[in-house]
Design a protein around this motif. Structure first.
Motif, short mmCIF file in Angstrom:
data_model
loop_
_atom_site.label_atom_id
_atom_site.label_comp_id
_atom_site.label_asym_id
_atom_site.label_seq_id
_atom_site.Cartn_x
_atom_site.Cartn_y
_atom_site.Cartn_z
N SER A 120 1.56 9.00 5.11
CA SER A 120 0.75 8.27 6.09
C SER A 120 1.65 7.40 6.94
N TYR A 140 0.68 3.96 -2.94
CA TYR A 140 0.11 5.30 -2.76
C TYR A 140 1.19 6.36 -2.53
N LEU A 185 -6.57 -3.70 3.87
CA LEU A 185 -6.49 -3.19 5.24
C LEU A 185 -7.45 -3.92 6.17
N SER A 230 -7.52 3.88 -6.71
CA SER A 230 -7.33 2.54 -6.23
C SER A 230 -7.36 1.54 -7.38
N PHE A 242 1.21 3.92 9.46
CA PHE A 242 0.38 2.89 10.09
C PHE A 242 1.16 2.38 11.29
N ASN A 255 0.84 -1.21 0.00
CA ASN A 255 0.00 0.00 0.00
C ASN A 255 0.87 1.25 0.00
N ILE A 274 0.67 10.12 -0.89
CA ILE A 274 -0.41 11.10 -1.13
C ILE A 274 -1.26 11.36 0.10
N GLY A 275 -1.18 10.44 1.06
CA GLY A 275 -1.95 10.64 2.29
C GLY A 275 -3.42 10.28 2.14
N ILE A 276 -4.13 10.31 3.28
CA ILE A 276 -5.56 9.94 3.30
C ILE A 276 -6.34 11.11 3.88
N THR A 335 -8.10 -4.02 -4.16
CA THR A 335 -9.43 -4.63 -4.02
C THR A 335 -10.24 -3.96 -2.92
N GLY A 336 -9.59 -3.13 -2.10
CA GLY A 336 -10.31 -2.52 -0.97
C GLY A 336 -10.44 -3.48 0.19
N LEU A 337 -9.78 -4.65 0.11
CA LEU A 337 -9.91 -5.64 1.18
C LEU A 337 -8.62 -5.75 2.01
N VAL A 381 -10.57 5.03 -0.66
CA VAL A 381 -10.68 6.49 -0.56
C VAL A 381 -11.17 7.07 -1.88
N ASP A 422 5.18 6.41 5.06
CA ASP A 422 5.52 6.74 3.67
C ASP A 422 5.41 8.24 3.45
P1 ADP Z 1 -6.69 -1.43 -1.78
O1 ADP Z 1 -6.60 -2.84 -2.25
O2 ADP Z 1 -7.60 -0.59 -2.55
O3 ADP Z 1 -5.38 -0.80 -1.51
P2 ADP Z 1 -6.83 -1.40 1.05
O4 ADP Z 1 -7.85 -1.97 2.02
O5 ADP Z 1 -5.47 -1.92 1.17
O6 ADP Z 1 -7.43 -1.53 -0.41
O7 ADP Z 1 -6.80 0.15 1.32
C1 ADP Z 1 -8.00 0.88 1.45
C2 ADP Z 1 -7.85 2.28 0.96
O8 ADP Z 1 -7.05 3.01 1.85
C3 ADP Z 1 -7.14 2.36 -0.35
O9 ADP Z 1 -8.10 2.34 -1.38
C4 ADP Z 1 -6.42 3.68 -0.29
O10 ADP Z 1 -7.25 4.71 -0.78
C5 ADP Z 1 -6.20 3.93 1.17
N1 ADP Z 1 -4.79 3.66 1.53
C6 ADP Z 1 -4.28 2.51 2.05
N2 ADP Z 1 -2.98 2.64 2.33
C7 ADP Z 1 -2.64 3.89 2.01
C8 ADP Z 1 -1.42 4.64 2.06
N3 ADP Z 1 -0.28 4.13 2.54
N4 ADP Z 1 -1.43 5.95 1.63
C9 ADP Z 1 -2.58 6.49 1.16
N5 ADP Z 1 -3.74 5.84 1.08
C10 ADP Z 1 -3.77 4.54 1.50
#
Ligand code: ADP
Length: 604
Positions: free
Chosen positions: A587, A498, A563, A553, A589, A494, A531-533, A559-561, A548, A528
């Motif tokens: 961002s 991103y 995290l 994405s 984590f 991720n 682009i941030g959230i 896939t949005g799955l 987001v 990282d």
């Molecule tokens: P995907 O498979 O779309 O990455 P995730 O569940 O891993 O799905 O992430 C969910 C959403 O969180 C992503 O669509 C993205 O928009 C945002 N995201 C996750 N990690 C980051 C990151 N490190 N920086 C920015 N946005 C992130």
């Protein structure tokens, strides 16, 4: 009981006193009579003696009067009795007390009449001369031709009376002593009779004051002993019955209190009779306060009270669900059951309301149906692409080799995406259904992350992103290696996805010695410069299928799955995950995992 004893004693004493008095009276009468009789017999004997021993000169002679008078005085001195000589016609011819010439005719004196008739006469009479009770005894006496008349003796009864009086005194004292003894004895008897009764009464009173361990301590074979035994038996059975009732009550109480379902019992008149603990918690009420009041007092649960009202009116059961907003927002299933008393004729006693918090069930149901809708939606998009491009190719409209290759490439990519999607969905449902087994082992973190960075480096290098690791060499922790790898691969990919070309990704691990007795933890930060959230999306990014920005994405093939899977895996390790992010800057984590896993929790 004391009263009863006193009355008993009194009755006994009265009876004893009366009978003693009667006996005394009878004795005195008999004593007096026999004394007088004895006196009388003596006097008769004296007269008879006199008759034979004395000389009786002719009564007609001139000195007869003086002779008999002198004689009578002599005789009185000898016998202590007044002596009177009386002629047949009643004329007194000699008397020891007074002059015969002054005395009136004695023919009609009672003793004289009786002597004429019976040959012996006696009477008791008050003498006016002596002012005493006197006993008179007269006997006809005949001495040849010289005397034919009566000799009469009389004695005072003063001595007899004195004897009787003395007898009375002696007897009185004796009676008094006897009476006292009798009183004592009868008191004793009465006490012996009443004191066990008193004991029994005391015990019976204690039992009626709910002191069921009170017992009568009387061991006798008679009726009183039987009564005592009966009372003890009654107390025994009361005690066991009470214990049974209490046990049942306790049982019922503990069932009611330990039930997960809430119970509210409302009488036919609308009064709350019973509220159990679960209902207290669900409705945010206090049983002690609300019991006895009207169900309408549950004002903050307007919808529920309305249902209760309908139930109480219709006297019929129902099942309904309602939202409540106090003390927490929840969905409550309310089952109303009409309570009927079965004895004799059936009669309505009120309503029993069973409450069940169905919020969790309903939320799960909603989540499941949302999940199904999401999954089908997510699958549709790549499928539509595959189908569309395949149709175009099959239609034969595309002759240009380059275009058809690019179409095939799209079909391949989309089916690859489908494959990933299905893989992720399967993985997620496996984790969520908690069927997953944890396989803990000690992990040397710096070695572990070396292999991970090895795998990620090629992807990072493609985007000219620097991948930096900061792991202390000596750091070890316990964990499921495959699942940990999944967590960090997801987070790192991720972070790389991103982050723009030329950016930075850094992973640090630190052992944190928690203060106090809580266990030690390892803190990981995946940071990282991407682009941030946006702030508004932060709380939701761990949800399934949440992205987001769908466009960006999709571009990264997400896939949005990811995290959502990470969050579940962290949970399985009894850890926490949070995210900090600033739009355009990057961002972080932050994950905290315990150094040691409690083996008891393994696989749960
Ligand atoms: P995907 O498979 O779309 O990455 P995730 O569940 O891993 O799905 O992430 C969910 C959403 O969180 C992503 O669509 C993205 O928009 C945002 N995201 C996750 N990690 C980051 C990151 N490190 N920086 C920015 N946005 C992130």
């Amino acid at each position: 009981m004391r009263q009863y004893r006193n009355r008993l004693t009194l009755i006994m004493l009265t009876l004893i006193g009366l009978s003693m008095l009667a006996a005394g009276l009878a004795m005195v009468t008999v004593f007096k009579q026999s004394h007088i009789q004895l006196l009388e017999d003596n006097m008769v004997r004296e007269i008879r003696l006199l008759q034979t021993m004395m000389e009786f000169p002719d009564t007609d002679s001139a000195d007869a009067l003086s002779y008999y008078t002198n004689r009578s005085v002599q005789l009185e001195e000898l016998s202590d009795a007044r002596v009177t000589f009386i002629l047949k016609d009643g004329k007194v011819i000699g008397d020891s007390e007074s002059d015969p010439l002054t005395m009136d005719n004695h023919a009609y004196r009672e003793e004289m009449l009786e002597a004429v008739k019976e040959g012996r006469g006696s009477t008791i009479r008050r003498s006016d001369t002596l002012e005493q009770d006197m006993l008179y005894v007269a006997l006809p006496v005949k001495a040849g031709e010289n005397f034919d008349g009566f000799v009469r003796l009389s004695v005072s009864l003063k001595e007899v009376d004195q004897g009787v009086k003395q007898g009375w005194t002696v007897m009185g004292i004796g009676l008094l002593v006897l009476f006292l003894i009798a009183a004592l004895v009868s008191y004793r008897v009465a006490k012996g009779l009443t004191s066990p009764l008193e004991k029994i009464t005391r015990v019976a009173r204690r039992i009626s004051r709910l002191e069921y361990d009170a017992r009568v301590k009387i061991h006798r074979k008679d009726e009183i002993g039987q009564l005592a035994q009966a009372i003890n038996g009654m107390a025994d059975s009361l005690q066991t019955q009470l214990r049974t009732i209490r046990d049942n009550e306790d049982l019922l109480q503990s069932v009611l209190n330990n039930m997960t379902g809430g119970i509210v019992m409302v009488s036919g008149a609308g009064q709350i009779i019973l509220v159990n603990r679960a209902a207290e918690k669900m409705l945010g009420i206090n049983a002690e306060v609300i019991t006895g009041k009207s169900y309408r007092e549950l004002k903050q649960h307007y919808e529920l009270t309305k249902l209760m009202e309908e139930g109480l009116e219709s006297k019929e059961g129902f099942h309904e669900e309602r939202n409540i907003y106090y003390p927490v927002e929840s969905i409550i299933r309310l089952d109303g059951v009409a309570m009927m008393q079965e004895e004799e004729q059936e009669s309505y006693r009120g309503m029993l309301f069973l409450l069940q918090d169905v919020s969790d069930i309903r939320r799960l149901e909603r989540m499941r149906s949302e999940f199904v809708a999401n999954v089908s939606h997510e699958l549709k998009t790549p499928l539509a692409a595959v189908k569309g491009f395949a149709e175009t190719l099959l239609g034969g409209g595309v002759t240009d080799e380059k275009t058809s290759r690019s179409f095939l490439q799209i079909i391949y990519d989309e089916s690859e995406r489908l494959n990933r999607l299905i893989g992720d969905i399967l993985e997620l449902s496996k984790i969520e259904s908690k069927r997953i087994q944890m396989d803990y082992s000690p992990i040397h973190l710096s070695a572990f992350f070396d292999t991970i960075s090895e795998m990620m480096r090629t992807v990072a290098e493609k985007k000219r992103i620097s991948l930096e690791l900061d792991i202390p060499e000596e750091l070890f922790m316990e964990g499921d290696e495959d699942k940990l790898r999944q967590i960090f691969m997801n987070l790192l990919s991720n972070a790389i996805s991103y982050t723009q070309e030329g950016g930075r990704v850094k992973l640090t691990a630190r052992e944190k010695h928690s203060n106090g007795n809580a266990e030690d933890i390892v803190e990981f930060i995946v940071k990282d410069s991407g682009i941030g959230i946006p702030k508004k999306d932060l709380p939701r990014i761990f949800e399934r299928f949440y992205r987001v920005d769908k466009a960006r994405s999709r571009g990264s093939g997400g896939t949005g799955l990811g995290l959502s899977i990470v969050k579940h895996l962290v949970d399985l390790h009894h850890g926490t995950i949070k995210v900090e992010s600033e739009l355009g800057i990057g961002s972080s984590f932050i994950i905290e995992l315990p150094v040691l896993q409690e083996t008891a929790d393994t696989g749960s």
